[in-house]
Motif scaffolding. Structure first.
Motif, PDB file in Angstrom:
ATOM      1  N   VAL A  30       0.870  -1.170   0.000  1.00 57.52           N
ATOM      2  CA  VAL A  30       0.000   0.000   0.000  1.00 57.52           C
ATOM      3  C   VAL A  30       0.909   1.223   0.000  1.00 57.52           C
ATOM      4  O   VAL A  30       1.680   1.435   0.947  1.00 57.52           O
ATOM      5  CB  VAL A  30      -0.932   0.016   1.223  1.00 57.52           C
ATOM      6  N   HIS A  31       0.832   2.019  -1.058  1.00 59.96           N
ATOM      7  CA  HIS A  31       1.678   3.202  -1.175  1.00 59.96           C
ATOM      8  C   HIS A  31       0.977   4.401  -0.558  1.00 59.96           C
ATOM      9  O   HIS A  31      -0.249   4.498  -0.549  1.00 59.96           O
ATOM     10  CB  HIS A  31       2.001   3.478  -2.643  1.00 59.96           C
ATOM     11  N   GLY A  32       1.797   5.313  -0.049  1.00 58.70           N
ATOM     12  CA  GLY A  32       1.248   6.524   0.544  1.00 58.70           C
ATOM     13  C   GLY A  32       1.158   6.477   2.046  1.00 58.70           C
ATOM     14  O   GLY A  32       0.832   7.489   2.676  1.00 58.70           O
ATOM     15  N   VAL A  33       1.418   5.324   2.643  1.00 60.64           N
ATOM     16  CA  VAL A  33       1.380   5.209   4.101  1.00 60.64           C
ATOM     17  C   VAL A  33       2.392   4.147   4.530  1.00 60.64           C
ATOM     18  O   VAL A  33       2.537   3.107   3.893  1.00 60.64           O
ATOM     19  CB  VAL A  33      -0.038   4.842   4.587  1.00 60.64           C
TER      20      VAL A  33
ATOM     21  N   ILE B 296       2.704   2.117   7.718  1.00 65.09           N
ATOM     22  CA  ILE B 296       2.024   1.822   8.987  1.00 65.09           C
ATOM     23  C   ILE B 296       3.020   1.518  10.106  1.00 65.09           C
ATOM     24  O   ILE B 296       2.854   2.003  11.243  1.00 65.09           O
ATOM     25  CB  ILE B 296       1.010   0.682   8.790  1.00 65.09           C
ATOM     26  N   PRO B 297       4.099   0.743   9.890  1.00 66.29           N
ATOM     27  CA  PRO B 297       5.072   0.555  10.987  1.00 66.29           C
ATOM     28  C   PRO B 297       5.659   1.875  11.476  1.00 66.29           C
ATOM     29  O   PRO B 297       5.800   2.085  12.694  1.00 66.29           O
ATOM     30  CB  PRO B 297       6.141  -0.332  10.346  1.00 66.29           C
ATOM     31  N   ALA B 298       6.007   2.792  10.562  1.00 68.44           N
ATOM     32  CA  ALA B 298       6.533   4.092  10.987  1.00 68.44           C
ATOM     33  C   ALA B 298       5.476   4.883  11.743  1.00 68.44           C
ATOM     34  O   ALA B 298       5.784   5.593  12.709  1.00 68.44           O
ATOM     35  CB  ALA B 298       7.012   4.873   9.764  1.00 68.44           C
ATOM     36  N   MET B 299       4.218   4.777  11.322  1.00 70.01           N
ATOM     37  CA  MET B 299       3.137   5.462  12.014  1.00 70.01           C
ATOM     38  C   MET B 299       2.995   4.938  13.438  1.00 70.01           C
ATOM     39  O   MET B 299       2.773   5.699  14.395  1.00 70.01           O
ATOM     40  CB  MET B 299       1.832   5.267  11.229  1.00 70.01           C
ATOM     41  N   ILE B 300       3.156   3.625  13.606  1.00 70.94           N
ATOM     42  CA  ILE B 300       3.068   3.028  14.948  1.00 70.94           C
ATOM     43  C   ILE B 300       4.239   3.488  15.814  1.00 70.94           C
ATOM     44  O   ILE B 300       4.076   3.783  17.011  1.00 70.94           O
ATOM     45  CB  ILE B 300       3.017   1.492  14.831  1.00 70.94           C
ATOM     46  N   ARG B 301       5.449   3.567  15.234  1.00 65.86           N
ATOM     47  CA  ARG B 301       6.609   4.043  16.001  1.00 65.86           C
ATOM     48  C   ARG B 301       6.376   5.466  16.516  1.00 65.86           C
ATOM     49  O   ARG B 301       6.664   5.788  17.669  1.00 65.86           O
ATOM     50  CB  ARG B 301       7.865   4.015  15.131  1.00 65.86           C
TER      51      ARG B 301
ATOM     52  N   GLU C 195      10.176  11.465   9.791  1.00 65.75           N
ATOM     53  CA  GLU C 195       9.319  10.814   8.809  1.00 65.75           C
ATOM     54  C   GLU C 195      10.156   9.890   7.928  1.00 65.75           C
ATOM     55  O   GLU C 195      11.267  10.231   7.532  1.00 65.75           O
ATOM     56  CB  GLU C 195       8.621  11.862   7.938  1.00 65.75           C
ATOM     57  N   GLU C 196       9.603   8.718   7.633  1.00 65.27           N
ATOM     58  CA  GLU C 196      10.281   7.774   6.759  1.00 65.27           C
ATOM     59  C   GLU C 196      10.301   8.316   5.324  1.00 65.27           C
ATOM     60  O   GLU C 196       9.338   8.936   4.857  1.00 65.27           O
ATOM     61  CB  GLU C 196       9.571   6.420   6.780  1.00 65.27           C
ATOM     62  N   ALA C 197      11.399   8.083   4.646  1.00 62.67           N
ATOM     63  CA  ALA C 197      11.506   8.556   3.267  1.00 62.67           C
ATOM     64  C   ALA C 197      10.560   7.791   2.349  1.00 62.67           C
ATOM     65  O   ALA C 197       9.994   8.350   1.411  1.00 62.67           O
ATOM     66  CB  ALA C 197      12.946   8.416   2.777  1.00 62.67           C
ATOM     67  N   VAL C 198      10.374   6.514   2.616  1.00 64.00           N
ATOM     68  CA  VAL C 198       9.503   5.679   1.794  1.00 64.00           C
ATOM     69  C   VAL C 198       8.184   5.478   2.517  1.00 64.00           C
ATOM     70  O   VAL C 198       8.157   4.906   3.612  1.00 64.00           O
ATOM     71  CB  VAL C 198      10.160   4.316   1.496  1.00 64.00           C
ATOM     72  N   GLN C 199       7.110   5.986   1.913  1.00 63.39           N
ATOM     73  CA  GLN C 199       5.782   5.816   2.492  1.00 63.39           C
ATOM     74  C   GLN C 199       5.107   4.623   1.814  1.00 63.39           C
ATOM     75  O   GLN C 199       4.395   4.752   0.825  1.00 63.39           O
ATOM     76  CB  GLN C 199       4.960   7.092   2.303  1.00 63.39           C
ATOM     77  N   LYS C 200       5.371   3.447   2.371  1.00 63.62           N
ATOM     78  CA  LYS C 200       4.859   2.226   1.767  1.00 63.62           C
ATOM     79  C   LYS C 200       4.753   1.155   2.835  1.00 63.62           C
ATOM     80  O   LYS C 200       5.615   1.046   3.709  1.00 63.62           O
ATOM     81  CB  LYS C 200       5.775   1.767   0.637  1.00 63.62           C
ATOM     82  N   THR C 201       3.670   0.376   2.764  1.00 61.89           N
ATOM     83  CA  THR C 201       3.475  -0.738   3.686  1.00 61.89           C
ATOM     84  C   THR C 201       3.396  -2.020   2.876  1.00 61.89           C
ATOM     85  O   THR C 201       2.452  -2.221   2.097  1.00 61.89           O
ATOM     86  CB  THR C 201       2.186  -0.561   4.506  1.00 61.89           C
ATOM     87  N   ASP C 202       4.377  -2.881   3.034  1.00 61.17           N
ATOM     88  CA  ASP C 202       4.402  -4.136   2.289  1.00 61.17           C
ATOM     89  C   ASP C 202       3.487  -5.169   2.935  1.00 61.17           C
ATOM     90  O   ASP C 202       3.256  -5.157   4.149  1.00 61.17           O
ATOM     91  CB  ASP C 202       5.826  -4.685   2.238  1.00 61.17           C
ATOM     92  N   PHE C 203       2.991  -6.073   2.102  1.00 60.59           N
ATOM     93  CA  PHE C 203       2.192  -7.186   2.633  1.00 60.59           C
ATOM     94  C   PHE C 203       2.412  -8.400   1.743  1.00 60.59           C
ATOM     95  O   PHE C 203       2.778  -8.290   0.565  1.00 60.59           O
ATOM     96  CB  PHE C 203       0.706  -6.832   2.711  1.00 60.59           C
ATOM     97  N   SER C 204       2.150  -9.554   2.322  1.00 66.49           N
ATOM     98  CA  SER C 204       2.245 -10.793   1.554  1.00 66.49           C
ATOM     99  C   SER C 204       0.905 -11.173   0.946  1.00 66.49           C
ATOM    100  O   SER C 204       0.854 -11.823  -0.099  1.00 66.49           O
ATOM    101  CB  SER C 204       2.752 -11.932   2.440  1.00 66.49           C
ATOM    102  N   ALA C 205      -0.174 -10.775   1.594  1.00 64.72           N
ATOM    103  CA  ALA C 205      -1.505 -11.087   1.066  1.00 64.72           C
ATOM    104  C   ALA C 205      -2.508 -10.079   1.593  1.00 64.72           C
ATOM    105  O   ALA C 205      -2.439  -9.669   2.759  1.00 64.72           O
ATOM    106  CB  ALA C 205      -1.927 -12.501   1.436  1.00 64.72           C
TER     107      ALA C 205
ATOM    108  N   THR D 289     -10.798  10.829   0.366  1.00 68.40           N
ATOM    109  CA  THR D 289     -11.428  10.399  -0.884  1.00 68.40           C
ATOM    110  C   THR D 289     -10.502   9.456  -1.630  1.00 68.40           C
ATOM    111  O   THR D 289      -9.353   9.236  -1.232  1.00 68.40           O
ATOM    112  CB  THR D 289     -11.740  11.616  -1.782  1.00 68.40           C
ATOM    113  N   TYR D 290     -11.024   8.917  -2.757  1.00 69.91           N
ATOM    114  CA  TYR D 290     -10.205   8.015  -3.560  1.00 69.91           C
ATOM    115  C   TYR D 290      -8.916   8.695  -4.006  1.00 69.91           C
ATOM    116  O   TYR D 290      -7.837   8.079  -3.984  1.00 69.91           O
ATOM    117  CB  TYR D 290     -10.968   7.556  -4.806  1.00 69.91           C
ATOM    118  N   GLN D 291      -9.018   9.934  -4.429  1.00 71.51           N
ATOM    119  CA  GLN D 291      -7.853  10.635  -4.952  1.00 71.51           C
ATOM    120  C   GLN D 291      -6.930  11.133  -3.845  1.00 71.51           C
ATOM    121  O   GLN D 291      -5.730  11.264  -4.057  1.00 71.51           O
ATOM    122  CB  GLN D 291      -8.303  11.822  -5.814  1.00 71.51           C
ATOM    123  N   GLN D 292      -7.478  11.409  -2.667  1.00 73.15           N
ATOM    124  CA  GLN D 292      -6.673  11.946  -1.564  1.00 73.15           C
ATOM    125  C   GLN D 292      -7.017  11.225  -0.264  1.00 73.15           C
ATOM    126  O   GLN D 292      -7.670  11.787   0.621  1.00 73.15           O
ATOM    127  CB  GLN D 292      -6.900  13.444  -1.417  1.00 73.15           C
ATOM    128  N   PRO D 293      -6.607   9.980  -0.135  1.00 75.79           N
ATOM    129  CA  PRO D 293      -6.873   9.263   1.121  1.00 75.79           C
ATOM    130  C   PRO D 293      -5.984   9.792   2.252  1.00 75.79           C
ATOM    131  O   PRO D 293      -4.862  10.241   2.024  1.00 75.79           O
ATOM    132  CB  PRO D 293      -6.526   7.817   0.762  1.00 75.79           C
TER     133      PRO D 293
END
Length: 643
Positions: free
Chosen positions: A477-480, A482-487, A501-511, A585-589
Motif C-alpha cells: 500500500v503506497h502513501g502510508v 504503517i510501521p513508521a506510524m506506529i513508532r 518521517e520515513e523517506a519511503v511511504q509504503k506498507t508491504d504485505f504478503s496477502a 477520498t479516492y484521490q486523496q486518502p
C-alpha cells in the motif's frame, strides 16, 4: 463496272429514300398511344409521354423519347414513381442476322425515382415486383417453347447484350410515411460499360445524399455482375468513399469501404465478404450479412480490428461542450452530486426492439477509459429489447479478463447485470490507467458481480447491488508506512521525541483479501485482511460511490519485531491491536492512528501485564491456594482503582 457502281448507288439511294419515307409515314403519336395502352394493360398504371418520339436508322436502329413519367399506383398520392427527361436507345442491325441483340448505350437524362412506403409497409413499387415475379409469358400456341427454325430444328435463344447505361443528373427520393422520414439522393450519375447478364462489367456511381440527420457525398466504383435470370447481383472490387456530416455526425467524417457484395434480389439478402472499412481512427475487416425481408432486418457479422480505441472514438464522435457549460471543470465530488434537474435522464433504448443483430468482434489491442487490453474477443446479441454481451475475453496488465453483461430494456427503468473476473493482473498500473490511483500494488484477482435498475445518473449508483471479492498477493500500500506510524504513535504515548518521517511511504504485505457488499451507492466490507511478517490487519468500513469518500478502520496488530528510533525492540507493542483509520477520498486518502484508542489500549495492556506479573509473583511467594484466591479478587480491586 460502271453499271455495277450505278446499281449500288441506286440501291443506297433507294434505301435512304425508304428510311426517309418510313420516318415520315410512321405515326409517332400512335406509337406513344400504344405504349400508354400497353402500360395500363400490363401494370394498371398511367404512362404519361410529354416529349416527342424520334427515330434514327443509321448506323443503328434507335429512338429518342422525350419527357416520360410512370405515375403512382392507386392508394398513393398523385405523382410519378419514375420520370425521365429523355431516353435514348439504339439497336445494331447487323448482329440481328446472327441471332444477337446488341443494344447500344442507353442514356437516361434527368431521371427521378420516388419510392414511397406507407405506414402499413406497402410501397409504390410492390406491384411492379409482383409483375416481374409473375413467371415467363406463355409460348405462342403454334410454336414450341424453345422456338424452331423453318426446317423444324429448335433455334438457340437470342443472346442479349447492352453496350452500356448512362444515367445523368438523376434524383432518388425515399419516403417513409411510418417514420415520417424523407431521404433524398441528388445529382446521381451512373455509368455502366458493356452490360451483359452473366458477365462482370465496370460500374461507377456518384451522388449527394440529404436527410434530416445526415448529408453526404458518395462515390463508388466496382465490377457489376447480374445473373441471367435477374435473381442475383454481385459487386466485386467495390471501392466506396463517403464524406458525411450532419446532426447525427459531429464534424466531417470520411468513410472508405471495400470488398465484395453479393445480393439475393428475390430473398432480399445481402452478404458482404472481404470487407475493409475505415472511418476516422477505426479500421475493420471481416464479413457481414443483412436479411431485410422480415419486418425486423437481421444483421450478422464477424469483424476484426488491429486497434479499437474507444477513448479516441468517443472524442471523434462526441459532441463538444457548449461554452454555456462553463470553462472550469467541476470537481469529482460536485459531478457526482448533480441536482436532478441537471442529472442525465434515462436513455431511449426503444431501438433495441427494432433490430436483430448478432456478431463477433475481435481486436488485437483495445483502449477504454485509459486501460490497455490485448486479444479482445466478444460476442453480442441485440434484439427484442435486450442486449447481451457474452463472453467478453481479453488479456490485460499481465492477466486475463473473462466476463459477461446484459441489458433488458423491456423493463422500465432498464435492468442490467454484469459479472467480470480479473485474474493475475498487475494492480497498480491497472488502477493508475483506469482511475488515476497508484496506492495499491501487487498481483491481483477480482470478481465483480453486480446488477441494477436505471441508467440515469440519478439511478445508476443508488440502484447498484451486488458483491465483489478481492485478493492481492506480494504487494504494498503506497502513501502510508504503517510501521513508521506506529513508532511515532508509540513515541507520543511514551513522551519520547518523535522519530523523523520515513523517506519511503509504503506498507508491504504478503496477502490482502476482502469481500465487499455493494448496495445503496456504497461499498462495504467487514473482513478486509492484510498479512505481512510484521503486521496482521483486520479492517472494516465503507466507501461512498457518489462522493467517493472513504471511512475504513484497520485494526493493526504487531506480530513481528518492531524497533524504535534507537534500534530498541518495541516489545511492549507486540500483540497490541492498534487502530489505523483511513478517511478522505479516492484521490486523496488520509491515514492516521486513533490516538485516544492508542492511549486506552496501551494503558489497558500495561495494566493487564502488571496484573499478570503480580499474579505470578504472588503465586511464587504465597503458594498456589492463596494465589488462586487473589486471582479471583484482584480484577475487582483493580476496577475499583480505575485500573
Amino acid at each position: 463496272m460502271k453499271k455495277l457502281l450505278y446499281g449500288l448507288a441506286a440501291l443506297v439511294l433507294l434505301l435512304l429514300l425508304g428510311l426517309l419515307a418510313l420516318t415520315r409515314l410512321v405515326d409517332t403519336e400512335r406509337v406513344k398511344r400504344v405504349l400508354v395502352e400497353q402500360t395500363r394493360e400490363k401494370t394498371g398504371r398511367t404512362l404519361v409521354i410529354e416529349g416527342d418520339l424520334s427515330w434514327r436508322f443509321f448506323p443503328s436502329l434507335g429512338f429518342t423519347l422525350g419527357r416520360t413519367s410512370l405515375m403512382n399506383p392507386p392508394g398513393f398520392a398523385e405523382g410519378a414513381t419514375l420520370s425521365v427527361g429523355g431516353i435514348s436507345l439504339d439497336v445494331a442491325l447487323r448482329p440481328l442476322l446472327d441471332n444477337r441483340l446488341e443494344v447500344g448505350e442507353a442514356v437516361l437524362d434527368n431521371a427521378r425515382l420516388h419510392l414511397i412506403t406507407r405506414a402499413d409497409g406497402v410501397s409504390n413499387i410492390d406491384d411492379l415486383r409482383a409483375l416481374a415475379g409473375g413467371g415467363e409469358p406463355a409460348p405462342v400456341a403454334d410454336e414450341p417453347a424453345g422456338g424452331r427454325s423453318g426446317g423444324g430444328e429448335p433455334t438457340a435463344p437470342m443472346s442479349v447484350s447492352l453496350v452500356g447505361v448512362r444515367v445523368n443528373n438523376a434524383e432518388v427520393l425515399l419516403q417513409d410515411e411510418a417514420g415520417g422520414s424523407l431521404t433524398r439522393l441528388n445529382r446521381v450519375n451512373l455509368a455502366l460499360d458493356r452490360f451483359a447478364p452473366g458477365e462482370s462489367v465496370p460500374l461507377s456511381l456518384s451522388g449527394d445524399l440529404f436527410s434530416d440527420e445526415v448529408q453526404a457525398n458518395i462515390r463508388a466504383d466496382g465490377l457489376l455482375w447480374l445473373a441471367a435470370d435477374g435473381s442475383r447481383l454481385r459487386l466485386d472490387q467495390l471501392a466506396l468513399e463517403i464524406g458525411a456530416t450532419g446532426r447525427a455526425i459531429p464534424g466531417n467524417k470520411q468513410l472508405r469501404l471495400g470488398g465484395g457484395l453479393d445480393y439475393d434480389i428475390a430473398g432480399r439478402q445481402l452478404a458482404f465478404n472481404h470487407l475493409q472499412l475505415e472511418v476516422g481512427s477505426l479500421a475493420l475487416d471481416g464479413s457481414l450479412s443483412l436479411e431485410h425481408a422480415p419486418a425486423i432486418p437481421r444483421l450478422r457479422f464477424s469483424l476484426h480490428t488491429a486497434l479499437l480505441d474507444l477513448d479516441q472514438l468517443a472524442g471523434e464522435w462526441g459532441r463538444p461542450q457548449s461554452s454555456a457549460a462553463g470553462a472550469t471543470p467541476a470537481s469529482s465530488e460536485a459531478a457526482a452530486t448533480l441536482p436532478p434537474s441537471v442529472a442525465s435522464p434515462e436513455p431511449d433504448l426503444s431501438w433495441l426492439s427494432r433490430i436483430d443483430v448478432q456478431g463477433e468482434l475481435a481486436a488485437d489491442r483495445m483502449r477504454v477509459q485509459g486501460m490497455e487490453m490485448e486479444q479482445l474477443t466478444l460476442k453480442l446479441a441485440l434484439g427484442e429489447g435486450r442486449a447481451r454481451f457474452e463472453p467478453i475475453r481479453a488479456r490485460l496488465y499481465g492477466g486475463e479478463l473473462d466476463g459477461r453483461a446484459s441489458l433488458d430494456a423491456t423493463r422500465q427503468p432498464a435492468a442490467f447485470s454484469m459479472r467480470h473476473t480479473l485474474g493475475g493482473v498487475a494492480v497498480r498500473p491497472l488502477l493508475s490507467d483506469a482511475a488515476g490511483l497508484d496506492y495499491l500494488e501487487g498481483r491481483g484477482e477480482l470478481v465483480l458481480d453486480v446488477s441494477g435498475r436505471g441508467l440515469s445518473s440519478a439511478a445508476l449508483l443508488p440502484g447498484l447491488t451486488g458483491s465483489s471479492r478481492l485478493r492481492v498477493d506480494d504487494g504494498a500500500v503506497h502513501g502510508v508506512n504503517i510501521p513508521a506510524m506506529i513508532r511515532r504513535g508509540y513515541a507520543q504515548v511514551k513522551g519520547q521525541p518523535l522519530p523523523a518521517e520515513e523517506a519511503v511511504q509504503k506498507t508491504d504485505f504478503s496477502a490482502l483479501t476482502a469481500d465487499f457488499t455493494i448496495a445503496g451507492g456504497k461499498v462495504s466490507t467487514d473482513n478486509l485482511n492484510m498479512a505481512s511478517p510484521l503486521l496482521r490487519i483486520h479492517g472494516e468500513g465503507q466507501t461512498n460511490l457518489r462522493d467517493q469518500s472513504i471511512d475504513v478502520l484497520l485494526n493493526t496488530a504487531v506480530v513481528g519485531s518492531l524497533k524504535g528510533q534507537d534500534g530498541e525492540e518495541l516489545s511492549e507493542l507486540k500483540n497490541i491491536t492498534l487502530p489505523v483509520r483511513i478517511s478522505g477520498t479516492y484521490q486523496q486518502p488520509r491515514y492516521g492512528l486513533d490516538m485516544q484508542q492508542v492511549f486506552d489500549r496501551y494503558l489497558k495492556d500495561k495494566v493487564d501485564r502488571e496484573a499478570q506479573r503480580l499474579q505470578e509473583r504472588l503465586n511464587e511467594k504465597l503458594g498456589d491456594e492463596l494465589g488462586d484466591k487473589l486471582q479471583q479478587r484482584l480484577p475487582g480491586l483493580l476496577d475499583k482503582l480505575g485500573l
